[in-house]
Write a protein that holds these residues in place. Structure first.
Motif, PDB file in Angstrom:
ATOM      1  N   ASP A 167       0.822  -1.212   0.000  1.00  0.00           N
ATOM      2  CA  ASP A 167       0.000   0.000   0.000  1.00  0.00           C
ATOM      3  C   ASP A 167       0.857   1.263   0.000  1.00  0.00           C
ATOM      4  O   ASP A 167       0.436   2.310  -0.495  1.00  0.00           O
ATOM      5  CB  ASP A 167      -0.932   0.006   1.213  1.00  0.00           C
ATOM      6  CG  ASP A 167      -2.012  -1.064   1.130  1.00  0.00           C
ATOM      7  OD1 ASP A 167      -2.204  -1.622   0.030  1.00  0.00           O
ATOM      8  OD2 ASP A 167      -2.659  -1.345   2.162  1.00  0.00           O
ATOM      9  N   ALA A 168       2.078   1.161   0.547  1.00  0.00           N
ATOM     10  CA  ALA A 168       2.987   2.307   0.586  1.00  0.00           C
ATOM     11  C   ALA A 168       3.778   2.464  -0.708  1.00  0.00           C
ATOM     12  O   ALA A 168       4.583   3.395  -0.835  1.00  0.00           O
ATOM     13  CB  ALA A 168       3.954   2.168   1.758  1.00  0.00           C
ATOM     14  N   GLY A 169       3.583   1.554  -1.669  1.00  0.00           N
ATOM     15  CA  GLY A 169       4.279   1.648  -2.946  1.00  0.00           C
ATOM     16  C   GLY A 169       5.666   1.068  -2.955  1.00  0.00           C
ATOM     17  O   GLY A 169       6.440   1.304  -3.886  1.00  0.00           O
ATOM     18  N   LEU A 170       6.002   0.276  -1.927  1.00  0.00           N
ATOM     19  CA  LEU A 170       7.329  -0.321  -1.859  1.00  0.00           C
ATOM     20  C   LEU A 170       7.375  -1.715  -2.463  1.00  0.00           C
ATOM     21  O   LEU A 170       8.462  -2.232  -2.732  1.00  0.00           O
ATOM     22  CB  LEU A 170       7.804  -0.387  -0.402  1.00  0.00           C
ATOM     23  CG  LEU A 170       7.841   0.957   0.344  1.00  0.00           C
ATOM     24  CD1 LEU A 170       8.346   0.769   1.758  1.00  0.00           C
ATOM     25  CD2 LEU A 170       8.711   1.955  -0.402  1.00  0.00           C
ATOM     26  N   LEU A 171       6.229  -2.333  -2.668  1.00  0.00           N
ATOM     27  CA  LEU A 171       6.128  -3.670  -3.237  1.00  0.00           C
ATOM     28  C   LEU A 171       5.039  -3.708  -4.285  1.00  0.00           C
ATOM     29  O   LEU A 171       4.116  -2.887  -4.279  1.00  0.00           O
ATOM     30  CB  LEU A 171       5.783  -4.713  -2.157  1.00  0.00           C
ATOM     31  CG  LEU A 171       6.691  -4.889  -0.947  1.00  0.00           C
ATOM     32  CD1 LEU A 171       6.101  -5.964  -0.045  1.00  0.00           C
ATOM     33  CD2 LEU A 171       8.087  -5.263  -1.381  1.00  0.00           C
ATOM     34  N   THR A 172       5.131  -4.694  -5.163  1.00  0.00           N
ATOM     35  CA  THR A 172       4.025  -5.056  -6.039  1.00  0.00           C
ATOM     36  C   THR A 172       3.772  -6.552  -5.877  1.00  0.00           C
ATOM     37  O   THR A 172       4.635  -7.286  -5.393  1.00  0.00           O
ATOM     38  CB  THR A 172       4.336  -4.761  -7.520  1.00  0.00           C
ATOM     39  OG1 THR A 172       5.479  -5.540  -7.926  1.00  0.00           O
ATOM     40  CG2 THR A 172       4.620  -3.295  -7.740  1.00  0.00           C
ATOM     41  N   SER A 173       2.596  -6.983  -6.267  1.00  0.00           N
ATOM     42  CA  SER A 173       2.271  -8.409  -6.208  1.00  0.00           C
ATOM     43  C   SER A 173       1.721  -8.845  -7.549  1.00  0.00           C
ATOM     44  O   SER A 173       1.106  -8.053  -8.271  1.00  0.00           O
ATOM     45  CB  SER A 173       1.250  -8.698  -5.103  1.00  0.00           C
ATOM     46  OG  SER A 173       0.041  -8.004  -5.352  1.00  0.00           O
ATOM     47  N   ARG A 174       1.960 -10.091  -7.898  1.00  0.00           N
ATOM     48  CA  ARG A 174       1.420 -10.643  -9.146  1.00  0.00           C
ATOM     49  C   ARG A 174       1.229 -12.142  -8.983  1.00  0.00           C
ATOM     50  O   ARG A 174       1.919 -12.795  -8.209  1.00  0.00           O
ATOM     51  CB  ARG A 174       2.345 -10.363 -10.330  1.00  0.00           C
ATOM     52  CG  ARG A 174       3.743 -10.958 -10.210  1.00  0.00           C
ATOM     53  CD  ARG A 174       4.630 -10.460 -11.344  1.00  0.00           C
ATOM     54  NE  ARG A 174       6.010 -10.883 -11.211  1.00  0.00           N
ATOM     55  CZ  ARG A 174       6.550 -11.920 -11.835  1.00  0.00           C
ATOM     56  NH1 ARG A 174       5.788 -12.672 -12.622  1.00  0.00           N
ATOM     57  NH2 ARG A 174       7.810 -12.230 -11.687  1.00  0.00           N
ATOM     58  N   ARG A 175       0.278 -12.647  -9.713  1.00  0.00           N
ATOM     59  CA  ARG A 175      -0.001 -14.080  -9.652  1.00  0.00           C
ATOM     60  C   ARG A 175       0.937 -14.821 -10.595  1.00  0.00           C
ATOM     61  O   ARG A 175       1.168 -14.416 -11.727  1.00  0.00           O
ATOM     62  CB  ARG A 175      -1.459 -14.347 -10.030  1.00  0.00           C
ATOM     63  CG  ARG A 175      -1.860 -15.818  -9.883  1.00  0.00           C
ATOM     64  CD  ARG A 175      -3.364 -15.969  -9.841  1.00  0.00           C
ATOM     65  NE  ARG A 175      -3.914 -15.370  -8.638  1.00  0.00           N
ATOM     66  CZ  ARG A 175      -3.930 -15.953  -7.451  1.00  0.00           C
ATOM     67  NH1 ARG A 175      -3.389 -17.141  -7.288  1.00  0.00           N
ATOM     68  NH2 ARG A 175      -4.460 -15.343  -6.420  1.00  0.00           N
ATOM     69  N   TYR A 176       1.504 -15.901 -10.106  1.00  0.00           N
ATOM     70  CA  TYR A 176       2.446 -16.720 -10.869  1.00  0.00           C
ATOM     71  C   TYR A 176       1.983 -18.159 -10.721  1.00  0.00           C
ATOM     72  O   TYR A 176       2.256 -18.827  -9.730  1.00  0.00           O
ATOM     73  CB  TYR A 176       3.856 -16.551 -10.292  1.00  0.00           C
ATOM     74  CG  TYR A 176       4.972 -17.006 -11.186  1.00  0.00           C
ATOM     75  CD1 TYR A 176       5.539 -16.148 -12.111  1.00  0.00           C
ATOM     76  CD2 TYR A 176       5.475 -18.298 -11.091  1.00  0.00           C
ATOM     77  CE1 TYR A 176       6.585 -16.554 -12.918  1.00  0.00           C
ATOM     78  CE2 TYR A 176       6.520 -18.717 -11.898  1.00  0.00           C
ATOM     79  CZ  TYR A 176       7.074 -17.842 -12.813  1.00  0.00           C
ATOM     80  OH  TYR A 176       8.107 -18.249 -13.618  1.00  0.00           O
ATOM     81  N   GLY A 177       1.189 -18.640 -11.705  1.00  0.00           N
ATOM     82  CA  GLY A 177       0.552 -19.944 -11.566  1.00  0.00           C
ATOM     83  C   GLY A 177      -0.475 -19.875 -10.456  1.00  0.00           C
ATOM     84  O   GLY A 177      -1.371 -19.032 -10.461  1.00  0.00           O
ATOM     85  N   HIS A 178      -0.339 -20.741  -9.457  1.00  0.00           N
ATOM     86  CA  HIS A 178      -1.260 -20.744  -8.322  1.00  0.00           C
ATOM     87  C   HIS A 178      -0.741 -19.924  -7.147  1.00  0.00           C
ATOM     88  O   HIS A 178      -1.370 -19.899  -6.082  1.00  0.00           O
ATOM     89  CB  HIS A 178      -1.500 -22.189  -7.858  1.00  0.00           C
ATOM     90  CG  HIS A 178      -2.154 -23.050  -8.895  1.00  0.00           C
ATOM     91  ND1 HIS A 178      -3.416 -22.805  -9.380  1.00  0.00           N
ATOM     92  CD2 HIS A 178      -1.706 -24.150  -9.568  1.00  0.00           C
ATOM     93  CE1 HIS A 178      -3.728 -23.713 -10.286  1.00  0.00           C
ATOM     94  NE2 HIS A 178      -2.699 -24.538 -10.429  1.00  0.00           N
ATOM     95  N   GLN A 179       0.389 -19.261  -7.326  1.00  0.00           N
ATOM     96  CA  GLN A 179       0.985 -18.508  -6.238  1.00  0.00           C
ATOM     97  C   GLN A 179       0.899 -17.005  -6.489  1.00  0.00           C
ATOM     98  O   GLN A 179       0.757 -16.561  -7.620  1.00  0.00           O
ATOM     99  CB  GLN A 179       2.464 -18.900  -6.076  1.00  0.00           C
ATOM    100  CG  GLN A 179       2.695 -20.369  -5.766  1.00  0.00           C
ATOM    101  CD  GLN A 179       4.171 -20.699  -5.712  1.00  0.00           C
ATOM    102  OE1 GLN A 179       4.955 -20.187  -6.505  1.00  0.00           O
ATOM    103  NE2 GLN A 179       4.552 -21.523  -4.752  1.00  0.00           N
ATOM    104  N   VAL A 180       0.999 -16.222  -5.411  1.00  0.00           N
ATOM    105  CA  VAL A 180       1.114 -14.776  -5.499  1.00  0.00           C
ATOM    106  C   VAL A 180       2.523 -14.407  -5.054  1.00  0.00           C
ATOM    107  O   VAL A 180       2.939 -14.731  -3.933  1.00  0.00           O
ATOM    108  CB  VAL A 180       0.071 -14.057  -4.619  1.00  0.00           C
ATOM    109  CG1 VAL A 180       0.300 -12.543  -4.668  1.00  0.00           C
ATOM    110  CG2 VAL A 180      -1.333 -14.387  -5.089  1.00  0.00           C
ATOM    111  N   LEU A 181       3.277 -13.765  -5.949  1.00  0.00           N
ATOM    112  CA  LEU A 181       4.649 -13.375  -5.666  1.00  0.00           C
ATOM    113  C   LEU A 181       4.713 -11.880  -5.383  1.00  0.00           C
ATOM    114  O   LEU A 181       4.042 -11.079  -6.046  1.00  0.00           O
ATOM    115  CB  LEU A 181       5.557 -13.699  -6.853  1.00  0.00           C
ATOM    116  CG  LEU A 181       5.748 -15.174  -7.203  1.00  0.00           C
ATOM    117  CD1 LEU A 181       6.701 -15.303  -8.374  1.00  0.00           C
ATOM    118  CD2 LEU A 181       6.257 -15.961  -6.013  1.00  0.00           C
ATOM    119  N   TYR A 182       5.544 -11.521  -4.423  1.00  0.00           N
ATOM    120  CA  TYR A 182       5.787 -10.121  -4.080  1.00  0.00           C
ATOM    121  C   TYR A 182       7.198  -9.745  -4.501  1.00  0.00           C
ATOM    122  O   TYR A 182       8.131 -10.546  -4.386  1.00  0.00           O
ATOM    123  CB  TYR A 182       5.616  -9.904  -2.576  1.00  0.00           C
ATOM    124  CG  TYR A 182       4.203 -10.101  -2.093  1.00  0.00           C
ATOM    125  CD1 TYR A 182       3.332  -9.032  -2.001  1.00  0.00           C
ATOM    126  CD2 TYR A 182       3.741 -11.376  -1.758  1.00  0.00           C
ATOM    127  CE1 TYR A 182       2.014  -9.218  -1.571  1.00  0.00           C
ATOM    128  CE2 TYR A 182       2.436 -11.576  -1.328  1.00  0.00           C
ATOM    129  CZ  TYR A 182       1.587 -10.491  -1.236  1.00  0.00           C
ATOM    130  OH  TYR A 182       0.278 -10.682  -0.825  1.00  0.00           O
TER     131      TYR A 182
END
Length: 326
Positions: free
Chosen positions: A298-313
């Motif tokens: 939320d502070a803009g220091l990370l992003t998240s994305r789905r990679y197969g069945h996982q969510v990677l940060y």
């Protein structure tokens, strides 16, 4: 405005991974003129500042439009999976002057004012000399900007190739391609990349070179006209930890800013990771790590994305700069 690569049956069997020190050198030069990329490489930029001042990179920058054609002969697809700079620069020096002139003219036309400049006119008047001078300048840029850091760059790029080669064996090419970058999609015959530059290309049985890059980050680049094999350059995994200085991660300044738990989570993201992996790495409860990740995202220091069945940060440029002391 996407670009599309159309695969035939033969193309599916002729895809390969590669790593190129010459490509990284070309993109390092380009990055110096691209402020939007600077947040990904703060340590490197500080380290090479004086060396870069000793180089006259203007002739290369003249051939690197923000949008448009750059000469393929300056950074052709790698000769093999373990190309070395000496072999690649020899290939550049052997570029055909007639072909080079055509590519130089296209690139100069895409750079405002370049075609009419004294340097631009000189390149077109004597393309053989232009090839020699550009090769000399690229070699100087390699020694000054990239070679000192090449062991760590090569390690990261080879780790990316190993990871995605394993994924290729697990899920196949069609599932792998969208995993290389979130902007890619696959429909069984066509790879579509959601990135400025509307065009389509039939691979024509030549297959595709898949090449991770550090200095192209975060761009996805596709190109190369015959006789070069079509190539797709994508952002390498693990950039967040590449330039971290010894002792910088988990520093007290970062702890005072974020708190010890959030600082530890941010510092631990040296490569994209899941909540579970981070919890195991840090010895924390997954619920605590999840809460920290939410705040950091939320502070803009990370992003998240789905990679197969996982969510990677993974870290954003701001997150990378904070951890590396930038």
């Amino acid at each position: 405005m996407p670009f599309r690569l159309h695969f035939g049956d033969d193309d599916l069997m002729r895809c390969r991974f590669a790593v190129s020190p010459l490509w990284e050198t070309q993109e390092a030069v380009r990055t110096l003129r691209r402020p939007d990329r600077h947040g990904y490489h703060p340590y490197w930029l500080r380290r090479i500042r004086e060396a870069a001042r000793e180089l006259d990179l203007a002739p290369l920058w003249l051939l690197m439009p923000r949008r448009g054609h750059s000469p393929d002969f300056l950074g052709p697809p790698p000769i093999g999976p373990a190309a070395v700079f000496e072999d690649e620069i020899a290939q550049l020096r052997a570029a055909d002057p007639g072909t080079a002139r055509e590519e130089l003219a296209r690139a100069l036309a895409d750079t405002p004012g370049a075609l009419e400049s004294a340097r631009g006119r000189a390149m077109l008047a004597d393309p053989g000399r232009a090839v020699r001078e550009l090769a000399d300048l690229m070699e100087a840029a390699w020694h000054a900007l990239v070679e000192p850091e090449w062991p760590r760059l090569r390690a990261l790029l080879e780790a990316d190739v190993a990871f995605h080669s394993r994924r290729l064996a697990e899920v196949g090419l069609g599932a792998l391609l969208p995993e290389l970058d979130r902007r890619m999609s696959w429909d069984g015959r066509t790879l579509t990349v959601d990135w400025p530059g509307e065009h389509g290309r039939d691979l024509g049985g030549r297959g595709l070179v898949l090449m991770p890059s550090v200095f192209s980050w975060p761009d996805v680049i596709s190109g190369y006209d015959p006789p070069w094999q079509p190539t797709l350059v994508y952002p390498a995994r693990g950039l967040a930890g590449l330039w971290a200085r010894p002792g910088a991660e988990g520093g007290e300044a970062l702890v005072r800013l974020l708190g010890r738990g959030r600082a530890a989570v941010l510092a631990a993201l040296t490569d994209p990771a899941t909540t579970t992996a981070l919890a195991h790495r840090l010895g924390l409860a997954p619920s605590s790590v999840s809460a920290h990740l939410t705040v950091l995202r939320d502070a803009g220091l990370l992003t998240s994305r789905r990679y197969g069945h996982q969510v990677l940060y993974e870290r954003t440029p701001l997150g990378m700069a904070l951890v590396s002391g930038g």
